[in-house]
Design an enzyme around this catalytic site. Structure first.
Site, PDB file in Angstrom:
ATOM      1  N   LYS A 115       0.882  -1.257   0.017  1.00 47.26           N
ATOM      2  CA  LYS A 115       0.060  -0.154   0.147  1.00 47.26           C
ATOM      3  C   LYS A 115       0.853   1.322  -0.016  1.00 47.26           C
ATOM      4  O   LYS A 115       0.225   2.344  -0.592  1.00 47.26           O
ATOM      5  CB  LYS A 115      -0.899   0.064   1.182  1.00 47.26           C
ATOM      6  CG  LYS A 115      -2.141  -0.971   0.907  1.00 47.26           C
ATOM      7  CD  LYS A 115      -3.274  -0.623   1.991  1.00 47.26           C
ATOM      8  CE  LYS A 115      -4.553  -1.632   1.799  1.00 47.26           C
ATOM      9  NZ  LYS A 115      -5.478  -1.297   2.832  1.00 47.26           N
ATOM     10  N   LYS A 155      -4.476 -11.016  -7.500  1.00 45.71           N
ATOM     11  CA  LYS A 155      -5.547 -11.202  -6.809  1.00 45.71           C
ATOM     12  C   LYS A 155      -6.786 -10.318  -7.441  1.00 45.71           C
ATOM     13  O   LYS A 155      -6.337  -9.133  -7.744  1.00 45.71           O
ATOM     14  CB  LYS A 155      -5.441 -10.872  -5.155  1.00 45.71           C
ATOM     15  CG  LYS A 155      -6.458 -11.084  -4.326  1.00 45.71           C
ATOM     16  CD  LYS A 155      -6.253 -10.516  -3.256  1.00 45.71           C
ATOM     17  CE  LYS A 155      -7.405 -10.185  -2.387  1.00 45.71           C
ATOM     18  NZ  LYS A 155      -7.283  -9.614  -1.188  1.00 45.71           N
ATOM     19  N   LYS A 167     -10.641  -4.942  -5.147  1.00 50.24           N
ATOM     20  CA  LYS A 167     -11.830  -4.031  -5.541  1.00 50.24           C
ATOM     21  C   LYS A 167     -11.500  -2.717  -6.214  1.00 50.24           C
ATOM     22  O   LYS A 167     -12.129  -1.864  -6.502  1.00 50.24           O
ATOM     23  CB  LYS A 167     -12.807  -3.971  -4.196  1.00 50.24           C
ATOM     24  CG  LYS A 167     -12.032  -3.520  -2.820  1.00 50.24           C
ATOM     25  CD  LYS A 167     -13.011  -3.895  -1.807  1.00 50.24           C
ATOM     26  CE  LYS A 167     -12.400  -3.663  -0.593  1.00 50.24           C
ATOM     27  NZ  LYS A 167     -12.878  -4.184   0.611  1.00 50.24           N
TER      28      LYS A 167
END
Ligand code: TRP
Length: 331
Positions: free
Chosen positions: A115, A197, A200
């Site tokens: 992140k 992966k 979203k």
């Protein structure tokens, strides 16, 4: 609460439109714990602000995530469904646990590294201490079992290390939680880059199928899904795209990989993609219709939140008074 009763806790961030990965890998499994477990399912809005949010959207997604919990089969009469920021003990315990969490431990978290690479302009302290807040969520309820996706395993291990450290200094205070990582649907991959992966927050809309996508969108995305240059529907190495579509199909239909291979023997990828799309559309239909009903009744959702927060706060208070006493705080 019965002392022998097992406690389950999990959380989902209201930070994006949820995908079939969130559904198959997490929320759908929440409903499978037996009724004699004490079950807490939280919308973790405090975690969401570790990256910049638009307030109106955060608020909408918080309602939506709660509505999805219910639409996916979690009965608010039998599960404690609540919003993290409505139970201030989460933030309070997180601060205390921060003082028992090492800089080095947090620096090693792969999610933090990922992140911070992605949000290089906003590497804030909350992003760094995100796992401590997650530990607080879990330890506050003396949780035994934490259903999560495989990507959260490292955070669970840190939670256990923090609990063990605290317990070794102050005596038995926190229950040692175990991760529960279901095999099926554990990792749904991106339709565009099937080695990654399904996320979203993926900016490529074709990579992700969202729980609330229309049937047309779902069919279109399945047809565009990246596969390989072969023609055979078979689970195997180098066939990440097909493997992923087979996993999705298996999750929605309950068929095994062998059954799927037989069903599509001698048929091309086109037929298979259509079948996958249809299985997703059918599987999501009841969730979507229940969701639409719930979102039209905000007052009901607010009532669920209020009741859930009051119930959670009751259990949180018991842990907090123990922790406060042990740390040397007055009252
Ligand atoms: N970090 C989790 C995720 O991104 C969400 C989460 C926050 C969570 N607190 C939790 C999951 C406690 C399980 C238990 O998926």
């Amino acid at each position: 609460m019965n002392r022998d009763m097992k406690t389950v806790f999990s959380g989902v961030q209201p930070s994006g439109n949820l995908t079939i990965g969130n559904y198959l890998g997490a929320i759908r499994n929440f409903a499978t714990f037996p009724e004699d477990y004490k079950r807490f399912y939280c919308v973790v809005d405090l975690h969401a602000i570790t990256v910049r949010q638009v307030p109106a959207e955060l608020r909408r997604r918080t309602y939506e995530t709660l509505a999805l919990y219910i639409a996916c089969g979690l009965d608010p009469e039998k599960n404690t469904l609540f919003v993290q920021s409505q139970v201030p003990a989460h933030a309070e315990l997180a601060w205390m646990l921060n003082c028992y969490t090492m800089f080095g431990e947090l620096s090693r978290m792969t999610q933090f590294k990922d992140k911070s690479a992605k949000h290089a302009d906003n590497i804030n302290a909350g992003l760094f201490t995100y796992p401590t807040l997650m530990a607080a969520d879990i330890l506050l309820y003396q949780t035994d079992i934490v259903p999560v996706g495989i990507d959260q395993k490292q955070h669970l291990e840190l939670t256990r290390d923090i609990a063990a450290r605290f317990n070794s200094v102050y005596g038995d205070t926190f229950t040692m939680p175990e991760p529960y990582i279901p095999e099926t649907g554990m990792k749904i991959m991106s339709l565009a880059e099937p080695t990654q992966k399904m996320s979203k927050s993926d900016p490529n809309p074709n990579a992700v199928i969202r729980i609330l996508d229309t049937p047309e969108e779902i069919m279109k995305k399945c047809k565009r899904a990246v596969t390989d240059s072969e023609t055979e529907v078979r689970y195997g190495e180098g066939k990440d795209g097909i493997n992923n579509l087979m996993s999705i199909y298996r999750c929605f239909t309950g068929k095994t990989f062998e059954e799927i291979e037989r069903e599509f023997a001698g048929r091309g990828y086109g037929d298979f993609k259509t079948a996958v799309g249809e299985a997703i559309v059918e599987g999501l239909r009841p969730v979507q219709s229940e969701f639409a009903k719930l979102m039209a009744d905000k007052a009901y959702l607010e009532e669920v939140m209020k009741k859930g927060a009051a119930d959670a706060a009751y259990f949180a208070r018991r842990t907090m008074s123990k922790v406060r006493r042990k740390l040397g705080f007055i009252g």
